[in-house]
Design a protein around this motif. Structure first.
Motif, PDB file in Angstrom:
ATOM      1  N   GLN A  28     -13.501  21.816 -23.903  1.00  0.00           N
ATOM      2  CA  GLN A  28     -12.550  22.993 -23.286  1.00  0.00           C
ATOM      3  C   GLN A  28     -13.469  23.745 -22.186  1.00  0.00           C
ATOM      4  O   GLN A  28     -14.673  23.920 -22.612  1.00  0.00           O
ATOM      5  CB  GLN A  28     -12.321  23.757 -24.261  1.00  0.00           C
ATOM      6  N   LYS A  29     -12.735  23.784 -21.083  1.00  0.00           N
ATOM      7  CA  LYS A  29     -13.651  24.470 -19.987  1.00  0.00           C
ATOM      8  C   LYS A  29     -12.868  25.906 -19.582  1.00  0.00           C
ATOM      9  O   LYS A  29     -11.727  25.776 -19.343  1.00  0.00           O
ATOM     10  CB  LYS A  29     -13.760  23.653 -18.814  1.00  0.00           C
ATOM     11  N   PHE A  30     -13.599  26.905 -19.285  1.00  0.00           N
ATOM     12  CA  PHE A  30     -13.199  28.391 -19.053  1.00  0.00           C
ATOM     13  C   PHE A  30     -13.741  28.636 -17.857  1.00  0.00           C
ATOM     14  O   PHE A  30     -15.039  28.758 -17.722  1.00  0.00           O
ATOM     15  CB  PHE A  30     -13.183  29.259 -20.302  1.00  0.00           C
ATOM     16  N   GLY A  31     -12.862  29.198 -17.057  1.00  0.00           N
ATOM     17  CA  GLY A  31     -13.319  29.551 -15.526  1.00  0.00           C
ATOM     18  C   GLY A  31     -13.873  31.064 -15.724  1.00  0.00           C
ATOM     19  O   GLY A  31     -13.613  31.620 -16.541  1.00  0.00           O
ATOM     20  N   GLY A  32     -14.151  31.502 -14.378  1.00  0.00           N
ATOM     21  CA  GLY A  32     -14.731  32.768 -14.512  1.00  0.00           C
ATOM     22  C   GLY A  32     -13.902  33.875 -14.830  1.00  0.00           C
ATOM     23  O   GLY A  32     -14.147  34.696 -15.541  1.00  0.00           O
ATOM     24  N   SER A  33     -12.615  33.787 -14.485  1.00  0.00           N
ATOM     25  CA  SER A  33     -11.650  34.943 -15.097  1.00  0.00           C
ATOM     26  C   SER A  33     -11.382  34.950 -16.588  1.00  0.00           C
ATOM     27  O   SER A  33     -11.257  35.837 -17.233  1.00  0.00           O
ATOM     28  CB  SER A  33     -10.389  35.002 -13.831  1.00  0.00           C
ATOM     29  N   TYR A  90      -9.109  25.404 -18.804  1.00  0.00           N
ATOM     30  CA  TYR A  90      -8.417  26.862 -19.069  1.00  0.00           C
ATOM     31  C   TYR A  90      -8.551  27.913 -17.788  1.00  0.00           C
ATOM     32  O   TYR A  90      -9.832  27.876 -17.598  1.00  0.00           O
ATOM     33  CB  TYR A  90      -8.857  27.596 -20.446  1.00  0.00           C
ATOM     34  N   THR A  91      -7.661  28.321 -17.478  1.00  0.00           N
ATOM     35  CA  THR A  91      -7.782  29.073 -16.149  1.00  0.00           C
ATOM     36  C   THR A  91      -6.959  30.349 -16.322  1.00  0.00           C
ATOM     37  O   THR A  91      -6.423  30.676 -17.119  1.00  0.00           O
ATOM     38  CB  THR A  91      -7.659  28.183 -15.056  1.00  0.00           C
ATOM     39  N   ASP A  92      -6.657  30.846 -15.076  1.00  0.00           N
ATOM     40  CA  ASP A  92      -5.771  32.149 -14.868  1.00  0.00           C
ATOM     41  C   ASP A  92      -4.711  31.918 -14.487  1.00  0.00           C
ATOM     42  O   ASP A  92      -3.802  32.919 -14.380  1.00  0.00           O
ATOM     43  CB  ASP A  92      -6.523  33.084 -14.048  1.00  0.00           C
ATOM     44  N   VAL A  93      -3.903  30.729 -14.210  1.00  0.00           N
ATOM     45  CA  VAL A  93      -2.720  30.439 -14.334  1.00  0.00           C
ATOM     46  C   VAL A  93      -2.119  29.326 -15.302  1.00  0.00           C
ATOM     47  O   VAL A  93      -3.161  28.731 -15.920  1.00  0.00           O
ATOM     48  CB  VAL A  93      -2.248  29.716 -12.923  1.00  0.00           C
ATOM     49  N   ASP A  94      -0.901  29.131 -15.570  1.00  0.00           N
ATOM     50  CA  ASP A  94      -0.590  28.446 -16.753  1.00  0.00           C
ATOM     51  C   ASP A  94      -0.122  26.847 -16.491  1.00  0.00           C
ATOM     52  O   ASP A  94       0.252  26.262 -17.398  1.00  0.00           O
ATOM     53  CB  ASP A  94       0.487  28.927 -17.609  1.00  0.00           C
ATOM     54  N   GLY A  95      -0.707  26.417 -15.522  1.00  0.00           N
ATOM     55  CA  GLY A  95      -0.664  25.071 -15.247  1.00  0.00           C
ATOM     56  C   GLY A  95      -0.954  24.627 -13.609  1.00  0.00           C
ATOM     57  O   GLY A  95      -1.094  25.616 -12.929  1.00  0.00           O
ATOM     58  N   ILE A  96      -0.461  23.613 -13.348  1.00  0.00           N
ATOM     59  CA  ILE A  96      -0.536  23.045 -12.117  1.00  0.00           C
ATOM     60  C   ILE A  96       0.850  23.384 -11.280  1.00  0.00           C
ATOM     61  O   ILE A  96       1.885  22.855 -12.129  1.00  0.00           O
ATOM     62  CB  ILE A  96      -1.067  21.603 -11.788  1.00  0.00           C
ATOM     63  N   TYR A  97       0.933  23.933 -10.222  1.00  0.00           N
ATOM     64  CA  TYR A  97       2.258  24.181  -9.473  1.00  0.00           C
ATOM     65  C   TYR A  97       2.471  23.450  -8.224  1.00  0.00           C
ATOM     66  O   TYR A  97       1.364  23.065  -7.756  1.00  0.00           O
ATOM     67  CB  TYR A  97       2.378  25.807  -9.348  1.00  0.00           C
ATOM     68  N   SER A  98       3.418  23.504  -7.950  1.00  0.00           N
ATOM     69  CA  SER A  98       3.869  22.931  -6.519  1.00  0.00           C
ATOM     70  C   SER A  98       3.292  23.499  -5.234  1.00  0.00           C
ATOM     71  O   SER A  98       3.314  22.908  -4.142  1.00  0.00           O
ATOM     72  CB  SER A  98       5.495  22.719  -6.289  1.00  0.00           C
ATOM     73  N   ALA A  99       2.766  24.785  -5.616  1.00  0.00           N
ATOM     74  CA  ALA A  99       1.790  25.401  -4.510  1.00  0.00           C
ATOM     75  C   ALA A  99       1.154  26.477  -5.275  1.00  0.00           C
ATOM     76  O   ALA A  99       1.511  26.815  -6.559  1.00  0.00           O
ATOM     77  CB  ALA A  99       2.785  25.864  -3.411  1.00  0.00           C
ATOM     78  N   ASP A 100       0.458  26.925  -4.730  1.00  0.00           N
ATOM     79  CA  ASP A 100      -0.448  28.104  -5.210  1.00  0.00           C
ATOM     80  C   ASP A 100       0.533  29.298  -5.742  1.00  0.00           C
ATOM     81  O   ASP A 100       0.964  29.993  -4.920  1.00  0.00           O
ATOM     82  CB  ASP A 100      -1.317  28.656  -4.392  1.00  0.00           C
ATOM     83  N   PRO A 101       0.680  29.458  -7.138  1.00  0.00           N
ATOM     84  CA  PRO A 101       1.953  30.551  -7.418  1.00  0.00           C
ATOM     85  C   PRO A 101       1.288  31.833  -6.990  1.00  0.00           C
ATOM     86  O   PRO A 101       2.453  32.804  -7.181  1.00  0.00           O
ATOM     87  CB  PRO A 101       1.814  30.481  -8.907  1.00  0.00           C
ATOM     88  N   ARG A 102       0.254  32.051  -6.820  1.00  0.00           N
ATOM     89  CA  ARG A 102      -0.026  33.520  -6.015  1.00  0.00           C
ATOM     90  C   ARG A 102       0.326  33.653  -4.761  1.00  0.00           C
ATOM     91  O   ARG A 102       0.502  35.008  -4.271  1.00  0.00           O
ATOM     92  CB  ARG A 102      -1.571  33.763  -6.224  1.00  0.00           C
ATOM     93  N   LEU A 103       0.599  32.735  -4.072  1.00  0.00           N
ATOM     94  CA  LEU A 103       1.076  32.883  -2.740  1.00  0.00           C
ATOM     95  C   LEU A 103       2.466  32.303  -2.128  1.00  0.00           C
ATOM     96  O   LEU A 103       2.977  32.719  -1.341  1.00  0.00           O
ATOM     97  CB  LEU A 103       0.085  32.041  -1.917  1.00  0.00           C
TER      98      LEU A 103
HETATM   99  P1  ADP Z   1     -11.122  29.358 -12.755  1.00  0.00           P
HETATM  100  O1  ADP Z   1     -12.029  30.387 -12.400  1.00  0.00           O
HETATM  101  O2  ADP Z   1     -10.548  29.228 -13.915  1.00  0.00           O
HETATM  102  O3  ADP Z   1     -11.729  27.881 -12.076  1.00  0.00           O
HETATM  103  P2  ADP Z   1      -9.892  28.854  -9.963  1.00  0.00           P
HETATM  104  O4  ADP Z   1      -9.849  30.325  -9.292  1.00  0.00           O
HETATM  105  O5  ADP Z   1     -10.801  27.948  -9.578  1.00  0.00           O
HETATM  106  O6  ADP Z   1     -10.091  29.295 -11.528  1.00  0.00           O
HETATM  107  O7  ADP Z   1      -8.436  28.119 -10.132  1.00  0.00           O
HETATM  108  C1  ADP Z   1      -7.381  28.836 -10.168  1.00  0.00           C
HETATM  109  C2  ADP Z   1      -6.515  29.228  -9.210  1.00  0.00           C
HETATM  110  O8  ADP Z   1      -6.057  28.269  -8.488  1.00  0.00           O
HETATM  111  C3  ADP Z   1      -5.197  30.004  -9.343  1.00  0.00           C
HETATM  112  O9  ADP Z   1      -5.454  31.303  -9.693  1.00  0.00           O
HETATM  113  C4  ADP Z   1      -4.446  29.763  -8.312  1.00  0.00           C
HETATM  114  O10 ADP Z   1      -4.448  30.932  -7.459  1.00  0.00           O
HETATM  115  C5  ADP Z   1      -5.203  28.761  -7.542  1.00  0.00           C
HETATM  116  N1  ADP Z   1      -4.075  27.431  -6.921  1.00  0.00           N
HETATM  117  C6  ADP Z   1      -4.328  27.072  -5.827  1.00  0.00           C
HETATM  118  N2  ADP Z   1      -3.486  25.913  -5.850  1.00  0.00           N
HETATM  119  C7  ADP Z   1      -2.701  25.815  -7.033  1.00  0.00           C
HETATM  120  C8  ADP Z   1      -1.729  25.047  -7.860  1.00  0.00           C
HETATM  121  N3  ADP Z   1      -0.997  24.155  -7.158  1.00  0.00           N
HETATM  122  N4  ADP Z   1      -1.218  25.291  -8.850  1.00  0.00           N
HETATM  123  C9  ADP Z   1      -1.791  26.206  -9.627  1.00  0.00           C
HETATM  124  N5  ADP Z   1      -3.114  27.151  -9.069  1.00  0.00           N
HETATM  125  C10 ADP Z   1      -3.254  27.098  -8.030  1.00  0.00           C
END
Ligand code: ADP
Ligand code: ASP
Ligand code: MG
Length: 402
Positions: free
Chosen positions: A6-11, A172-185
């Protein structure tokens, strides 16, 4: 009983509350009877703060000392997480990258993992310890500390999963999966249940930082069962795997990368050998060239433009200036205010309309295309950096993702 990495990122480990949240996820996995190796990143913005701190002292420190500094962030995280797990009453041990046996090459700041000597890891697992490993770091063969490049903890996790033949590697990260584009943008971005290694590798390489591109490369090579999910919400994430069952979509995802610079060599003679001279020299100097554009000759001259990763433009410029006279270039122009926007999808190979659709979307959004590059499963355009979010959204919304 299985082995789970299990990997946990910075946030996910940014503060005390988040660290205990991680401790609970880990110990629940352990209590279900699994062996658990945990890889953690530096807390919150620690790595960026360390980079700023270094710049206060020395604007161009040696890469070796940078790695000594940057690796400290992860060392803080492993100790704090281990202490939290101790407090919950579970057997735990933290290991730095070198204690965990990570041997890398000597490319400081962007090292590749050569091998993992997993003896210690295995010994701790045999004792039924939860093992916490510092991501992003290793040692080269001279016993100097190295780091794996920004976002490299993902690769540490996948490397351990591959080495120990883990049943599952969860990122494990701060979004709930991989999206078709960065869900924050891109608000209309769609979450995927699964994505193929190849498509994810392209997306990661083209700027989707949700996974470090080398982690995907390695997962594909060793067939690691990989999943991206949220550390804050308990729900299924996105699986990254060899074959994806769902119907082939034309376009799987859209990504942007501002980490590029464009260099134009203007007014060189329209004769054979010029491109060869430029690009062989750049290769010698280890400058990675991405998109290349050569204009059609007019008045016996032509222009050659190309992109490099930001940070490499100085090196490229120095090299070209050395041959400027011999290739009779009139001018060399560098533009750092550019951004690459790309679409990725295995389904586009046999669909000629995809590029036109992308360009139409950009046209309608009023975004000028400076350069274009295509391959079987991706199309990239270079645009002005101010247009990045507009372009990302326009291109994304031109396609369907479910
Ligand atoms: P961590 O610190 O957990 O490694 P990162 O910041 O490296 O997290 O990666 C997670 C971020 O990647 C998300 O917050 C999101 O803004 C960004 N991101 C960019 N493209 C995508 C995508 N296609 N799907 C999900 N997240 C994405
Ligand atoms: N801490 C490192 C970084 O910020 C590694 C990582 O987060 O994966 O890039
Ligand atoms: Mg990351």
């Amino acid at each position: 009983m299985g082995l789970i990495v299990q990997k946990f990122g910075g946030s996910s480990v940014a503060n005390t509350e988040r660290i205990f949240n991680v401790a609970h996820i880990v110990t629940e996995t352990y209590q279900r009877g699994n062996n658990v190796v945990v890889v953690v990143s530096a807390q919150g913005d620690t790595t960026d703060d360390l980079i700023d701190k270094a710049a206060e002292i020395n604007k161009s420190p040696s890469k070796r000392e940078m790695d000594v500094l940057l690796s400290t962030g992860e060392q803080i995280s492993i100790a704090l997480l281990a202490m939290a797990i101790e407090k919950l009453g579970f057997p735990v041990v933290s290991l730095t990258g070198w204690q965990a046996g990570f041997l890398t090459d000597s490319n400081h700041g962007n090292s590749r993992i050569r091998s993992i000597n997993s003896e210690r890891l295995q010994k701790e697992l045999d004792k039924r310890n939860i093992v916490i490993v510092a991501g992003f770091q290793g040692l080269n063969r001279y016993d100097d500390i190295t780091t794996l490049g920004r976002g490299g903890s993902d690769t540490s996790a996948v490397a351990i999963a591959a080495e120990l033949k883990a049943d599952l590697c969860q990122i494990y990260t701060d979004v709930d999966g991989i999206y078709s584009a960065d869900p924050r943008l891109v608000k209309t971005a769609q979450k995927m249940d699964e994505i193929s290694y190849d498509e994810m590798l392209e997306l990661a390489t083209l700027g989707a930082q949700v996974l470090h591109n080398r982690s995907v490369e390695m997962a594909k090579k060793y067939n690691v069962n990989l999943e991206v999910l949220s550390s804050l919400e308990r729900k299924p994430g996105t699986k990254v795997k060899e074959v994806v069952n769902v119907e082939k979509l034309l376009v799987r995802g859209v990504a942007k990368d501002r980490d590029v610079a464009r260099i134009a060599v203007i007014g060189v003679p329209d004769q054979p050998g010029i491109a060869f001279k430029i690009f062989s020299l750049l290769a010698q100097r280890k400058v990675n060239v991405d998109i290349i554009l050569q204009s059609i000759g007019r008045n016996n001259t032509k222009d050659i433009s190309f992109t490099v990763a930001k940070g490499q433009e100085e090196q490229a410029l120095t090299a070209i200036n050395e041959i400027k006279d011999s290739i009779k270039a009139q001018e060399i122009v560098v533009d750092e205010h550019v951004c690459k926007v790309s679409i990725v999808g295995a389904g586009m190979q046999s669909n000629p309309g995809v590029a036109a659709k992308m360009f139409e979307a950009l046209f309608e959004a009023g975004v000028n295309i400076q350069m274009i590059s295509t391959s079987e499963i991706k199309i990239s355009v270079l645009i002005h950096e101010d247009d990045d979010i507009k372009a990302l959204n326009a291109v994304h919304d031109a396609f369907t993702f479910n």
